[in-house]
Scaffold this active site. Structure first.
Site, short mmCIF file in Angstrom:
data_model
loop_
_atom_site.label_atom_id
_atom_site.label_comp_id
_atom_site.label_asym_id
_atom_site.label_seq_id
_atom_site.Cartn_x
_atom_site.Cartn_y
_atom_site.Cartn_z
N TYR A 32 0.86 -1.19 0.00
CA TYR A 32 0.00 0.00 0.00
C TYR A 32 0.89 1.24 0.00
O TYR A 32 0.80 2.12 0.84
CB TYR A 32 -0.98 0.00 1.18
CG TYR A 32 -2.29 0.64 0.78
CD1 TYR A 32 -3.16 -0.03 -0.08
CD2 TYR A 32 -2.65 1.92 1.20
CE1 TYR A 32 -4.35 0.55 -0.49
CE2 TYR A 32 -3.83 2.50 0.78
CZ TYR A 32 -4.67 1.83 -0.05
OH TYR A 32 -5.85 2.41 -0.46
N HIS A 37 7.26 5.56 1.02
CA HIS A 37 7.96 4.41 0.45
C HIS A 37 8.72 4.82 -0.82
O HIS A 37 9.84 4.35 -1.06
CB HIS A 37 6.97 3.30 0.08
CG HIS A 37 6.17 2.78 1.24
ND1 HIS A 37 4.83 3.03 1.38
CD2 HIS A 37 6.52 2.00 2.29
CE1 HIS A 37 4.38 2.44 2.47
NE2 HIS A 37 5.39 1.81 3.06
N GLN A 61 4.05 -9.59 13.05
CA GLN A 61 4.27 -8.35 13.80
C GLN A 61 2.98 -7.68 14.25
O GLN A 61 3.01 -6.57 14.77
CB GLN A 61 5.15 -7.39 13.00
CG GLN A 61 4.52 -6.78 11.77
CD GLN A 61 5.55 -6.04 10.92
OE1 GLN A 61 6.41 -6.64 10.29
NE2 GLN A 61 5.49 -4.72 10.91
N GLY A 147 12.24 4.02 6.88
CA GLY A 147 11.83 5.39 7.14
C GLY A 147 12.05 5.77 8.59
O GLY A 147 11.92 4.94 9.50
N LYS A 149 10.07 7.58 10.19
CA LYS A 149 8.78 7.68 10.90
C LYS A 149 8.69 6.55 11.92
O LYS A 149 8.22 6.74 13.02
CB LYS A 149 7.60 7.60 9.94
CG LYS A 149 6.27 7.74 10.72
CD LYS A 149 5.10 8.00 9.83
CE LYS A 149 4.53 6.74 9.26
NZ LYS A 149 3.92 5.86 10.27
N GLN A 153 11.71 1.30 15.22
CA GLN A 153 12.03 0.17 14.33
C GLN A 153 13.42 0.36 13.70
O GLN A 153 14.22 -0.59 13.63
CB GLN A 153 10.96 0.08 13.24
CG GLN A 153 11.32 -0.86 12.09
CD GLN A 153 10.17 -1.05 11.14
OE1 GLN A 153 9.26 -1.81 11.42
NE2 GLN A 153 10.19 -0.39 9.99
N ILE A 176 8.25 11.65 5.35
CA ILE A 176 7.58 12.40 4.27
C ILE A 176 6.19 12.77 4.78
O ILE A 176 5.48 11.92 5.33
CB ILE A 176 7.48 11.55 2.98
CG1 ILE A 176 8.87 11.07 2.53
CG2 ILE A 176 6.80 12.35 1.87
CD1 ILE A 176 9.82 12.15 2.07
N LYS A 184 3.02 10.74 6.29
CA LYS A 184 2.39 9.76 5.40
C LYS A 184 2.42 8.38 6.05
O LYS A 184 3.41 7.99 6.64
CB LYS A 184 3.16 9.68 4.07
CG LYS A 184 3.23 10.99 3.36
CD LYS A 184 2.56 10.93 2.02
CE LYS A 184 2.70 12.27 1.31
NZ LYS A 184 1.71 12.46 0.25
N ARG A 187 -1.85 3.70 7.13
CA ARG A 187 -2.99 3.69 8.06
C ARG A 187 -3.81 4.99 7.99
O ARG A 187 -4.91 5.03 8.54
CB ARG A 187 -2.51 3.43 9.49
CG ARG A 187 -2.05 1.99 9.71
CD ARG A 187 -1.79 1.66 11.16
NE ARG A 187 -1.60 0.24 11.36
CZ ARG A 187 -0.41 -0.37 11.46
NH1 ARG A 187 0.71 0.33 11.37
NH2 ARG A 187 -0.34 -1.68 11.65
O1 PAF Z 1 7.95 -0.79 8.36
C1 PAF Z 1 7.31 -1.72 7.85
O2 PAF Z 1 6.52 -1.55 6.91
C2 PAF Z 1 7.49 -3.13 8.40
O3 PAF Z 1 7.60 -3.13 9.79
C3 PAF Z 1 8.66 -3.90 7.75
C4 PAF Z 1 10.01 -3.25 8.07
C5 PAF Z 1 8.45 -3.95 6.26
C6 PAF Z 1 8.69 -5.34 8.28
O4 PAF Z 1 7.52 -6.02 8.00
#
Ligand code: PAF
Length: 285
Positions: A32, A37, A61, A147, A149, A153, A176, A184, A187
């Protein structure tokens, strides 16, 4: 640009590129795709000869009450965006390709995952670390793009790569935003019109926090309490957390005496949104 759904096909393609001496960048995504991205794909396209985009909504996750089923998916739209931004291969596996029957190995992390989103999403980072490790093993990229954002992570992945001696350069790319400031996110599509307006409190709080840092405020409580008041004034907003943490350890700090991350998660209606700023990105005024 090709779309493949098996690990074998990815490996075959990457092996071919390697035989030609080409470098490979990986942009892990859950699909999406939006301009956030796209900026990661642009960065990979700039730095590497070939770019692989993984497009996989990773069940591991998501917690049991989270939005795995409703998470938006649109591979046709994603393919167009990847092609337009110079991506060469989309890896779009089924969950059964990534997690075969009997799957029972996980990558877990302590400390960094025990604050911020890790508190309200207890299985989240184990799922992220496990799937990202798998993607690294499948694609074996030179560089991987994430990213800012998802700041926690990014910190977790950098730490994992260092702890486990993964030979991959991790590149963090700027947030972004929409024209009105909203970060962005896939969700954002969950928001109705009233919620979309209310969601601006996140970026407004970020701006307020950055202004306070810029003007020399060092007391984290002072900064955070003003940011919280701004968010709490919005009736559709409910704070999950607004915190200031050490950039490297993700542990809370009382004073801005080192590089810090100010991060927040806020429910707007039922939708949980995140935003943040790094104090290092604030220009002293
Ligand atoms: O940031 C994300 O979209 C996800 O957590 C990732 C890094 C693709 C892992 O599924």
């Amino acid at each position: 640009m090709r779309i493949v759904d098996t690990i074998d096909e990815v490996r075959r393609q990457v092996r071919e590129w390697r035989a030609q001496g080409l470098t490979v960048g990986l942009v892990p995504t859950m699909g999406y795709l939006h301009e956030g991205h796209a900026s990661l794909i642009d960065a990979s396209h700039r730095d590497n000869d070939r770019t692989v985009v993984s497009d996989f909504v990773n069940p591991m996750q998501f917690g049991p009450t989270e939005d795995l089923e409703s998470y938006p998916r649109d591979i046709v739209h994603d393919a167009k965006l990847v092609e337009e931004h110079g991506g060469d291969l989309i890896f779009h596996p089924d969950p059964s390709e990534m997690y075969h029957e009997g799957f029972s190995s996980f990558v877990d992390m302590t400390v960094l995952t025990e604050e911020l989103c890790g508190l309200s999403r207890p299985v989240h980072f184990r799922g992220v670390c496990t799937v990202v490790t798998k993607l690294f093993n499948i694609v074996k990229p030179d560089r991987a793009y994430f990213g800012k954002k998802d700041a926690q992570q990014l910190a977790v992945i950098r730490h994992m790569v260092d702890d486990l001696n993964m030979d991959i350069e991790i590149i963090g790319c700027p947030i972004i935003r929409e024209d009105d400031g909203l970060a962005k996110s896939s969700r954002n599509t969950y928001l109705n019109d009233a919620e979309r307006k209310a969601a601006l409190v996140l970026s407004e709080a970020v701006r307020l926090g950055m202004d306070m840092v810029r003007s020399g405020e060092k007391n984290c409580d002072t900064i955070l309490s003003q940011m919280k008041s701004l968010i709490e004034a919005e009736p559709l907003a409910r704070i999950d957390y607004v915190k200031m943490v050490d950039c490297a350890t993700m542990q809370q700090i009382p004073t801005l005496d080192r590089p810090a991350l100010c991060a927040m998660a806020v429910f707007i209606g039922k939708t949980r949104l995140i935003d943040n700023f790094f104090t290092e990105d604030v220009q002293e005024g």
